[in-house]
Design an enzyme around this catalytic site. Structure first.
Site, mmCIF file in Angstrom:
data_model
loop_
_atom_site.group_PDB
_atom_site.id
_atom_site.type_symbol
_atom_site.label_atom_id
_atom_site.label_comp_id
_atom_site.label_asym_id
_atom_site.label_seq_id
_atom_site.Cartn_x
_atom_site.Cartn_y
_atom_site.Cartn_z
ATOM 1 N N LYS A 150 51.855 39.504 -11.189
ATOM 2 C CA LYS A 150 50.912 39.277 -12.290
ATOM 3 C C LYS A 150 49.609 40.029 -12.013
ATOM 4 C CE LYS A 150 52.869 34.839 -13.619
ATOM 5 N NZ LYS A 150 52.924 33.397 -13.384
ATOM 6 N N GLN B 92 49.403 28.714 -11.153
ATOM 7 C CA GLN B 92 50.840 28.902 -10.932
ATOM 8 C C GLN B 92 51.517 27.565 -10.652
ATOM 9 O OE1 GLN B 92 52.422 31.815 -11.344
ATOM 10 N NE2 GLN B 92 54.410 31.030 -10.745
ATOM 11 N N ASP C 211 48.676 30.534 -20.458
ATOM 12 C CA ASP C 211 50.059 30.043 -20.373
ATOM 13 C C ASP C 211 50.480 29.342 -21.671
ATOM 14 O OD1 ASP C 211 51.531 30.498 -17.995
ATOM 15 O OD2 ASP C 211 50.286 29.069 -16.881
HETATM 16 N N1 GUN Z 1 55.920 29.071 -12.732
HETATM 17 C C1 GUN Z 1 57.057 29.601 -13.233
HETATM 18 N N2 GUN Z 1 56.833 30.135 -14.464
HETATM 19 C C2 GUN Z 1 55.522 29.921 -14.730
HETATM 20 C C3 GUN Z 1 54.696 30.249 -15.829
HETATM 21 O O1 GUN Z 1 55.107 30.824 -16.837
HETATM 22 N N3 GUN Z 1 53.392 29.865 -15.725
HETATM 23 C C4 GUN Z 1 52.916 29.212 -14.642
HETATM 24 N N4 GUN Z 1 51.623 28.882 -14.642
HETATM 25 N N5 GUN Z 1 53.658 28.899 -13.604
HETATM 26 C C5 GUN Z 1 54.952 29.252 -13.651
#
Ligand code: GUN
Length: 299
Positions: free
Chosen positions: A58, A102, A125
C-alpha cells in the site's frame, strides 16, 4: 468468449494499472493547480507477516501515484487507548486525507471502537458506520470499501450497464459481501446473498448472471454450478500446497471448470486483487479533493 470456447478473462491487473495511471495523472494535476498533495497514513499494530506485506504494498503504491505516504508501525502490545489517541491526532492533521488501520488488530483491541474513531471523511476503507449507512441508503458521497468497489468497476467494464441482471454474492462479510450486495443493488441488479447456511447453493448460483465469490474456500464454486455465459468475479485469495513443497494462490472458484462455462471470469492472481489497492488510492484522492472543496474526479 475468447475463441477457444472459454470465458473471456477479466484482466484486473491491467485495469488496475490503468486506473492507477489515471489517479497519478489527477494527483499531478491537483498538485500543480491547487498545491494539494493527497496523503494516506496506514497504521499497523503488531507483526502479522501477511499484514506487513499488504502494508508495504500500500505504501509503495501510494508513493507511486505521487501521494504522500506514511506508515506508522506500533508494537503488538499497544493499548487501545494509545491507538485511539493516535487516530485522534491523525483526524486533526490537515495533511492526512486518508487513514487506514490494517486489520486484524491484536485481540485486546476492539476493532469496532477503532474504526468508529476514524473521521468518516478520512475513512478510505469505507468501514465506518457513517460510510456503511451512506452506501446502504444510496448516498453518493459514501467512501466505498475498496474490494467490492474494484469488483463493480471490473463488472461494468466487462458488461456495461448491469441493470436488471441477477447477481449472487457468495459471502456476507462486512468488508466484501455486504457492501458488494449494496453496490450491485444500487446498480439495479436483482441481488441474492448466499452464505454457509444457504440450502441450495448450486441452485442459487445457476440463476445468477453475475456471481461474486467471497468466502475464502479454495475452489468451492464448481463449474457445474455456473449459469452458461455468467460473469464470475472471484475475490478469494487462498494459499494452497503445490508441487515441490511450494504453495500457490487459488480463488474460491474452480477456475478451469468455471472458465469452460462462464462468459467472463477473473483469474487468481491478477483479477480482483490488484483492484483493491487501486481503489484505496482512488478513495484517498476523493477524500483529499473533498477536504479542499474540489469536485471529486470522475475516475
Ligand atoms: N486486512 C485485510 N484486508 C483489509 C482491508 O481492506 N482493510 C484493512 N484496513 N485491513 C485489511
Amino acid at each position: 468468449m475468447d475463441g477457444t470456447g472459454g470465458a473471456a478473462i477479466i484482466d484486473g491487473k491491467a485495469f488496475a494499472e490503468g486506473l492507477r495511471a489515471r489517479i497519478g495523472a489527477e494527483v499531478a494535476r491537483i498538485k500543480a493547480a491547487h498545491g494539494l498533495v493527497p496523503g494516506l497514513t496506514v497504521v499497523l499494530v503488531g507483526e502479522d507477516p501477511a499484514s506487513q506485506v499488504y502494508v508495504r504494498n500500500k505504501g509503495k503504491a501510494t508513493e507511486g501515484a505521487g501521494m504522500k505516504s506514511d506508515t506508522i508501525r506500533l508494537p503488538a502490545g499497544t493499548s487501545e487507548a494509545d491507538l485511539l489517541a493516535l487516530i485522534a491526532r491523525l483526524n486533526a492533521d490537515a495533511a492526512v486525507h486518508g487513514i487506514l488501520v490494517q486489520l486484524p488488530l491484536p485481540g485486546h483491541i476492539d476493532e469496532a471502537h477503532v474504526i468508529e474513531a476514524i473521521d468518516p471523511a478520512k475513512d478510505v476503507d469505507g468501514f465506518h458506520l457513517i460510510n456503511v449507512g451512506k452506501l446502504h441508503t444510496g448516498m453518493k458521497d459514501a467512501l466505498v470499501p475498496c474490494t467490492p468497489q474494484g469488483c463493480l468497476m471490473l463488472l461494468r467494464d466487462a458488461l456495461g450497464p448491469l441493470d436488471g441482471r441477477s447477481a449472487l454474492v457468495l459471502g456476507r462479510s462486512n468488508i466484501v459481501g455486504k457492501p458488494m450486495a449494496s453496490l450491485l443493488l444500487a446498480a439495479n441488479c436483482t441481488v441474492t446473498i448466499a452464505h454457509s447456511r444457504t440450502r441450495d447453493l448450486a441452485g442459487e448460483c445457476a440463476r445468477a448472471d453475475i456471481l461474486v465469490a467471497a468466502v475464502g474456500r479454495p475452489g468451492m464454486v464448481k463449474g457445474s454450478w455456473i449459469k452458461p455465459g455468467a460473469a464470475v468475479i472471484d475475490v478469494g485469495i487462498n494459499r494452497v500446497p503445490a508441487e515441490g513443497g511450494k504453495t500457490r494462490l487459488v480463488g474460491d472458484v474452480a477456475f478451469e471448470e468455471a472458465r469452460a462455462v462462464a462468459g467472463h471470469i477473473t483469474p487468481v492472481p491478477g483479477g480482483v486483487g490488484p483492484m483493491t489497492i487501486a481503489c484505496l488510492l482512488r478513495n484517498t484522492l476523493i477524500a483529499a479533493c473533498r477536504s479542499a472543496g474540489l469536485p471529486a474526479p470522475a475516475i
